[in-house]
Design an enzyme around this catalytic site. Structure first.
Site, PDB file in Angstrom:
ATOM      1  N   ARG A  28      -3.012 -22.124  50.125  1.00 22.07           N
ATOM      2  CA  ARG A  28      -4.244 -22.192  50.899  1.00 22.07           C
ATOM      3  C   ARG A  28      -4.622 -20.804  51.391  1.00 22.07           C
ATOM      4  NH1 ARG A  28      -4.484 -27.460  54.665  1.00 22.07           N
ATOM      5  NH2 ARG A  28      -6.618 -26.692  54.648  1.00 22.07           N
TER       6      ARG A  28
ATOM      7  N   ASP B 187       0.640   0.624  31.400  1.00 23.05           N
ATOM      8  CA  ASP B 187       0.944   1.037  32.766  1.00 23.05           C
ATOM      9  C   ASP B 187       2.063   0.203  33.378  1.00 23.05           C
ATOM     10  OD1 ASP B 187      -0.807   3.103  32.733  1.00 23.05           O
ATOM     11  OD2 ASP B 187      -2.424   2.045  33.756  1.00 23.05           O
ATOM     12  N   GLY B 188       2.194  -1.054  32.933  1.00 26.71           N
ATOM     13  CA  GLY B 188       3.301  -1.871  33.433  1.00 26.71           C
ATOM     14  C   GLY B 188       4.648  -1.294  33.051  1.00 26.71           C
TER      15      GLY B 188
ATOM     16  N   THR C 230      -7.379   2.056  40.505  1.00 22.22           N
ATOM     17  CA  THR C 230      -7.936   1.570  39.240  1.00 22.22           C
ATOM     18  C   THR C 230      -7.236   0.289  38.780  1.00 22.22           C
ATOM     19  OG1 THR C 230      -6.447   3.068  38.060  1.00 22.22           O
ATOM     20  CG2 THR C 230      -8.704   3.822  38.423  1.00 22.22           C
ATOM     21  N   ALA C 231      -6.408  -0.288  39.639  1.00 20.45           N
ATOM     22  CA  ALA C 231      -5.667  -1.484  39.283  1.00 20.45           C
ATOM     23  C   ALA C 231      -6.210  -2.688  40.049  1.00 20.45           C
ATOM     24  CB  ALA C 231      -4.174  -1.254  39.546  1.00 20.45           C
TER      25      ALA C 231
ATOM     26  N   PHE D 266      -9.201  -2.249  42.328  1.00 22.60           N
ATOM     27  CA  PHE D 266     -10.476  -2.171  41.611  1.00 22.60           C
ATOM     28  C   PHE D 266     -11.017  -3.574  41.340  1.00 22.60           C
ATOM     29  CE2 PHE D 266     -12.801  -2.093  37.573  1.00 22.60           C
ATOM     30  CZ  PHE D 266     -13.740  -1.110  37.816  1.00 22.60           C
ATOM     31  N   SER D 267     -10.141  -4.490  40.915  1.00 27.09           N
ATOM     32  CA  SER D 267     -10.554  -5.868  40.660  1.00 27.09           C
ATOM     33  C   SER D 267     -11.098  -6.531  41.920  1.00 27.09           C
ATOM     34  CB  SER D 267      -9.369  -6.687  40.139  1.00 27.09           C
ATOM     35  OG  SER D 267      -8.860  -6.163  38.950  1.00 27.09           O
TER      36      SER D 267
ATOM     37  N   GLU E  26       0.287  -0.514  44.445  1.00 28.04           N
ATOM     38  CA  GLU E  26      -0.145  -1.253  45.626  1.00 28.04           C
ATOM     39  C   GLU E  26       0.890  -2.249  46.100  1.00 28.04           C
ATOM     40  OE1 GLU E  26      -0.207  -3.375  42.449  1.00 28.04           O
ATOM     41  OE2 GLU E  26      -2.153  -2.360  42.463  1.00 28.04           O
TER      42      GLU E  26
ATOM     43  N   ASP F 258      -8.203 -14.567  50.508  1.00 25.66           N
ATOM     44  CA  ASP F 258      -7.180 -14.869  49.501  1.00 25.66           C
ATOM     45  C   ASP F 258      -6.046 -13.862  49.547  1.00 25.66           C
ATOM     46  OD1 ASP F 258      -8.625 -17.025  48.657  1.00 25.66           O
ATOM     47  OD2 ASP F 258      -9.297 -16.137  46.772  1.00 25.66           O
TER      48      ASP F 258
END
Length: 361
Positions: free
Chosen positions: A162, A79-80, A192-193, A196-197, A154, A181
């Site tokens: 920090r 996909d990259g 799905t990328a 998703f994580s 995205e 974060d």
């Protein structure tokens, strides 16, 4: 070589650092030439593949062949690599046919053992086209534009050192303030990328929507949000932040974000066109890519669920050689190793569990 008027031209975009991709690129170049089609590569790919592939009869994108003359793009990698091709083709109507040479890829829906079949079908024009929603992304600081860019998967606002204090809003209305974060602003394609994580939902590519997914938010209300496609999503790094942030678009385009920066995301009028050769529903692809357990489902009482196949178009993993025999050796073994830097996730640290490595080239 320059293409003459009336000649068919197809772009080849390939992962440049894998033996499997080099072998596949050589086979596709030969197959296109045999069909009377001019193979086209970007200047960077042309230089990278020159020591390995005979490119005397190929053309260079922009130098020899303009973007609007491309009939289709055949992308070999994960996909990259497709994200790189989408960046290359931005603003054109050229459809992208992806062949996955990595582990898991939702954009590259055809697998390595389907390489010959994919080339044959693209040459014959036997495919449909999905118009994938993309994002228009703008970063500002005190009225000064830091970046105007775009994303297919995205745009992320992330901490540098920090934790960030951010204020998020939708359609010019404040929604919440929290420490985190980062925040993922994604499309259905990008669900799905990285999204998703970060715990976001999987959204079917045909759904028109935008996603906002906090990353490790220190807040009671830290749930992902799904909005309509015409919404405007904003993330503001509060001025009291000690450290700066950074914005990544598809893990490829980076912008430094000082405290006080505002990132705004909306639907772009431009889409990315994905060529579909496999008419299987997205749910079937989801089961296959994640090897989800479906045995025992009432529609499959004999235990012949999708997960028992080997991922080929017919469920048995059998490949198809190119029509002229140049595909021999390509039907097995491609994609057996990790697709170095080609995951649907973003950079090596941001891939979803089970997905390929990050998408930095």
């Amino acid at each position: 070589m320059s293409a003459s008027t009336g000649e068919r031209c197809m772009l080849i975009v390939s992962h440049t650092y894998r033996a499997e991709a080099i072998e596949a690129t050589a086979a596709v170049v030969d197959a296109l030439l045999a069909a009377g089609v001019v193979p086209v590569l970007s200047a960077d790919d042309h230089a990278a593949f020159a020591p390995h592939v005979d490119l005397k009869r190929t053309a260079v994108l922009s130098d020899d062949v303009p973007l609007d003359k491309l009939e289709a793009a055949i992308v070999l990698g994960g996909d990259g690599t497709i994200l790189r091709a989408a960046e290359m083709l931005r603003g054109s109507a050229c459809p992208i046919a992806g062949v996955n040479l990595g582990h898991v890829g939702f954009l590259a829906e055809m697998e390595s053992f389907d390489l010959g079949f994919t080339v044959e079908q693209v040459l014959a024009g036997n495919y449909t086209v999905d118009e994938r929603l993309t994002l228009e992304v703008r970063a500002e600081l005190d009225g000064e534009v830091l970046a105007e860019t775009w994303a297919l998967n995205e745009a992320t606002v992330e901490k540098r050192r920090r934790m960030l204090e951010v204020a998020v809003g939708i359609d010019d209305h404040p929604v919440s303030v929290f420490a985190c974060d980062g925040v993922v602003l994604a499309t259905p394609t990008g669900s799905t990328a990285y999204a998703f994580s970060a715990g976001g939902p999987i959204v079917w590519p045909s759904v028109q929507a935008l996603l906002m997914v906090p990353i490790a938010a220190h807040a009671l209300f830290n749930k992902p949000l799904v909005t309509g496609p015409d919404s405007e999503l904003t993330v503001r790094i509060l001025p009291e932040n000690i450290g700066p942030g950074v914005m990544w678009c598809d893990g490829r385009r980076r912008t430094e974000l000082p405290a006080g920066s505002v990132v705004t995301v909306r639907r772009s009028p431009e889409t990315v066109r994905i060529a579909r050769l496999d008419e299987a529903p997205f749910s079937e692809r989801l089961v296959r890519k994640f090897d989800l357990p479906v045995t025992g489902w009432r529609g499959d009482r004999n235990g012949n669920g999708s997960r028992n196949g080997n991922g080929g178009r017919n469920g048995n993993g059998n490949g198809f050689g190119l029509a002229n025999g140049l595909g021999s050796g390509l039907r097995n073994g491609l994609g057996s190793g990790p697709d170095g830097g080609d995951g649907n996730g973003d950079r090596s640290g941001h891939s979803a569990p089970g997905l390929e490595g990050g998408d930095a080239e």
